[in-house]
Design an enzyme around this catalytic site. Structure first.
Site, mmCIF file in Angstrom:
data_model
loop_
_atom_site.group_PDB
_atom_site.id
_atom_site.type_symbol
_atom_site.label_atom_id
_atom_site.label_comp_id
_atom_site.label_asym_id
_atom_site.label_seq_id
_atom_site.Cartn_x
_atom_site.Cartn_y
_atom_site.Cartn_z
ATOM 1 C CD GLU A 85 42.522 61.850 18.132
ATOM 2 O OE1 GLU A 85 42.571 63.016 18.573
ATOM 3 O OE2 GLU A 85 43.044 60.877 18.725
ATOM 4 N NE ARG A 109 53.289 55.009 24.526
ATOM 5 C CZ ARG A 109 53.490 55.500 23.318
ATOM 6 N NH1 ARG A 109 53.857 56.761 23.171
ATOM 7 N NH2 ARG A 109 53.311 54.751 22.267
ATOM 8 C CB SER A 146 54.729 60.256 14.845
ATOM 9 O OG SER A 146 54.369 61.551 15.159
ATOM 10 N N GLY A 147 53.763 57.405 14.691
ATOM 11 C CA GLY A 147 53.765 55.954 14.539
ATOM 12 C C GLY A 147 52.355 55.567 14.139
ATOM 13 C CG HIS A 184 50.289 52.414 18.426
ATOM 14 N ND1 HIS A 184 50.500 52.188 17.079
ATOM 15 C CD2 HIS A 184 51.107 53.434 18.758
ATOM 16 C CE1 HIS A 184 51.407 53.029 16.618
ATOM 17 N NE2 HIS A 184 51.790 53.800 17.618
ATOM 18 N NE ARG A 220 58.559 54.548 13.966
ATOM 19 C CZ ARG A 220 57.665 54.348 14.922
ATOM 20 N NH1 ARG A 220 57.303 53.134 15.257
ATOM 21 N NH2 ARG A 220 57.118 55.365 15.539
ATOM 22 C CG LEU A 249 45.725 56.180 10.824
ATOM 23 C CD1 LEU A 249 44.951 56.680 9.597
ATOM 24 C CD2 LEU A 249 46.596 54.983 10.454
ATOM 25 C CD GLU A 297 48.885 56.823 23.014
ATOM 26 O OE1 GLU A 297 49.167 58.040 22.887
ATOM 27 O OE2 GLU A 297 49.443 55.942 22.359
ATOM 28 C CG ASN A 356 53.542 59.228 26.330
ATOM 29 O OD1 ASN A 356 54.584 58.700 25.943
ATOM 30 N ND2 ASN A 356 52.469 59.331 25.568
HETATM 31 P P1 ADP Z 1 52.682 60.989 18.220
HETATM 32 O O1 ADP Z 1 51.887 61.058 19.506
HETATM 33 O O2 ADP Z 1 53.067 59.602 17.795
HETATM 34 O O3 ADP Z 1 53.775 61.992 18.088
HETATM 35 P P2 ADP Z 1 50.323 62.107 17.013
HETATM 36 O O4 ADP Z 1 49.221 61.180 17.341
HETATM 37 O O5 ADP Z 1 50.406 63.411 17.732
HETATM 38 O O6 ADP Z 1 51.703 61.351 17.053
HETATM 39 O O7 ADP Z 1 50.230 62.393 15.441
HETATM 40 C C1 ADP Z 1 51.170 63.166 14.774
HETATM 41 C C2 ADP Z 1 50.766 63.223 13.315
HETATM 42 O O8 ADP Z 1 49.441 63.775 13.228
HETATM 43 C C3 ADP Z 1 51.670 64.104 12.474
HETATM 44 O O9 ADP Z 1 51.937 63.469 11.237
HETATM 45 C C4 ADP Z 1 50.812 65.343 12.245
HETATM 46 O O10 ADP Z 1 51.096 65.960 11.023
HETATM 47 C C5 ADP Z 1 49.434 64.729 12.191
HETATM 48 N N1 ADP Z 1 48.411 65.760 12.410
HETATM 49 C C6 ADP Z 1 48.117 66.436 13.537
HETATM 50 N N2 ADP Z 1 47.137 67.342 13.306
HETATM 51 C C7 ADP Z 1 46.805 67.243 11.997
HETATM 52 C C8 ADP Z 1 45.879 67.896 11.136
HETATM 53 N N3 ADP Z 1 45.074 68.864 11.582
HETATM 54 N N4 ADP Z 1 45.829 67.513 9.845
HETATM 55 C C9 ADP Z 1 46.637 66.540 9.378
HETATM 56 N N5 ADP Z 1 47.534 65.884 10.130
HETATM 57 C C10 ADP Z 1 47.619 66.231 11.428
#
Ligand code: ADP
Length: 381
Positions: free
Chosen positions: A331, A93, A211-212, A181, A241, A209, A379, A9
């Protein structure tokens, strides 16, 4: 007989990977999971075994400047620990499969040509996903590669859900809503019968929920609508975004502010959302608990927009049986879940505060009309 699959990924600054075995039993299980983060800045390799124990956590040399360098590091580590000959295939992915690809697809030069043409629709992801395929072709040319698409799970919507109401000549060029997603939603849909059987066949919203961010409406485990559209810019407020935006704003950036195409692209993909509102960070962790009014406004807008889309998608489903939170914020951020649930209390959601603090899996009271769940996404699986 090779029976292992390497899953990649690839993002702009990270390469996540997983090694799976058990193909012959059709019940793949993960042997290791890892990632290289900070590609081109401060690359670092982390690997965990099947039990989640850290096996490696080390800084890599500055040679890891791009995806190909990252893949070379992963390959070196993997084949020092696992037999190269046991590898049957590599799964990737790939964010955008366009209209053409509605299921996992064996990579060929023709497939790559079609996927490259979709890169402008997902500039944050598609070029990096495809670079990983190219890198594997270069380094491990005899291994079959399969692309798994984030758009595929959403094919099968009613035409109105995917329509972009522009003139026919434009729609005929592939301008429609695709949704993203999908690998995450497919995993959650497959987990529901075990984790939350009472809602699995019902009307469910899944809020991915991270980054995206997006929300998908499921009926009987199938996607009927989602908040992401033609590109991954629509719907919810995201890390960098904006989510849904009056297209007149984009015209204004061009016409009145004289911005160039690449400047507008940068604003829309990298400078907006949580980062743009707060002026502090695109990372939810840096904003939660931050007293700065701009940080609070960013979090308020994130919650406002999520609750608004939950209402809209509930209308699409004609009611709601369950809500699932997943991905980094979904999560882990109990405060965000609590605020979204409170804003959605009118749907019959009654939060169990203690269960929410413990990250679920079920975070509503037994009497709640709509049950709410926290289910980790996967994923790679
Ligand atoms: P991606 O895979 O798209 O990079 P993730 O699913 O890893 O995204 O999510 C990243 C987001 O999750 C970031 O905004 C990060 O701050 C948030 N995040 C991760 N752990 C925590 C936490 N313990 N409390 C609040 N936000 C969190």
């Amino acid at each position: 007989m090779p029976d292992r699959i390497l899953v990649l990924n690839a993002g702009s600054s990270s390469l996540k990977f997983g090694l799976y075995q058990g193909l012959e039993r059709n019940s793949p299980e993960r042997v290791v999971k890892g990632q290289i983060e900070g590609i081109s800045t401060r690359p670092r390799l982390r690997v965990r075994d099947a039990a989640g124990e850290i096996q490696v956590d080390e800084a890599l040399g500055s040679a890891v400047r791009d995806g190909a360098g990252a893949l070379a590091s992963v390959e070196r580590w993997l084949f020092a620990h696992f037999d190269r000959k046991a590898l049957a295939a590599v799964g990737h992915r790939v964010v955008h499969g366009g209209q053409e690809y509605t299921c996992p697809t064996r990579v060929s030069p023709d497939v790559m040509r079609t996927l490259r043409a979709l890169a402008p629709l997902a500039p944050l992801h598609q070029p990096f996903n495809l670079a990983a395929i190219d890198a594997v072709s270069g380094r491990l040319p005899d291994l079959p590669q399969v692309a798994c698409f984030d758009t595929a799970f959403h094919r099968g919507h009613e035409p109105v859900a995917d329509l972009v109401p522009l003139p026919r000549e434009i729609r005929d060029r592939g301008v429609q809503r695709y949704g993203f997603h999908g690998l995450s939603y497919e995993h959650i849909a497959s987990a529901l019968p075990d984790v939350a059987p009472e809602i699995a066949a019902g009307r469910v919203l899944v809020a991915h929920l991270g980054s995206g961010a997006s929300i998908c409406a499921l009926r009987d485990g199938r996607s009927v609508d989602s908040t992401l559209g033609f590109t991954a810019l629509d719907g919810l407020c995201m890390g960098s975004r904006p989510g849904a935006l009056d297209p007149g704003v984009v015209l204004y950036l061009f016409q009145a502010l004289g911005m160039s195409v690449s400047e507008v692209e940068d604003v829309l993909y990298r400078q907006s959302g949580l980062r743009g509102i707060s002026g502090i960070s695109n990372d939810m962790r840096a904003l939660l608990g931050n007293k700065d009014p701009a940080a609070r406004l960013a979090v308020d807008y994130f919650v406002f927009r999520a609750a608004r889309e939950i209402g809209a998608l509930t209308a699409v489903l004609g009611g709601l049986d369950g809500l699932v939170f997943t991905a980094g914020i979904g999560e882990n951020a109990a405060e965000i879940r609590q605020r979204i649930c409170e804003a959605s209390a009118w749907l019959g959601i009654e939060l169990d505060a203690e269960a929410n603090e413990m990250n679920g899996p079920r975070i509503t009271t037994p009497g709640s009309d709509v049950s709410v769940w926290v289910i980790p996404t996967n994923e790679e699986l």
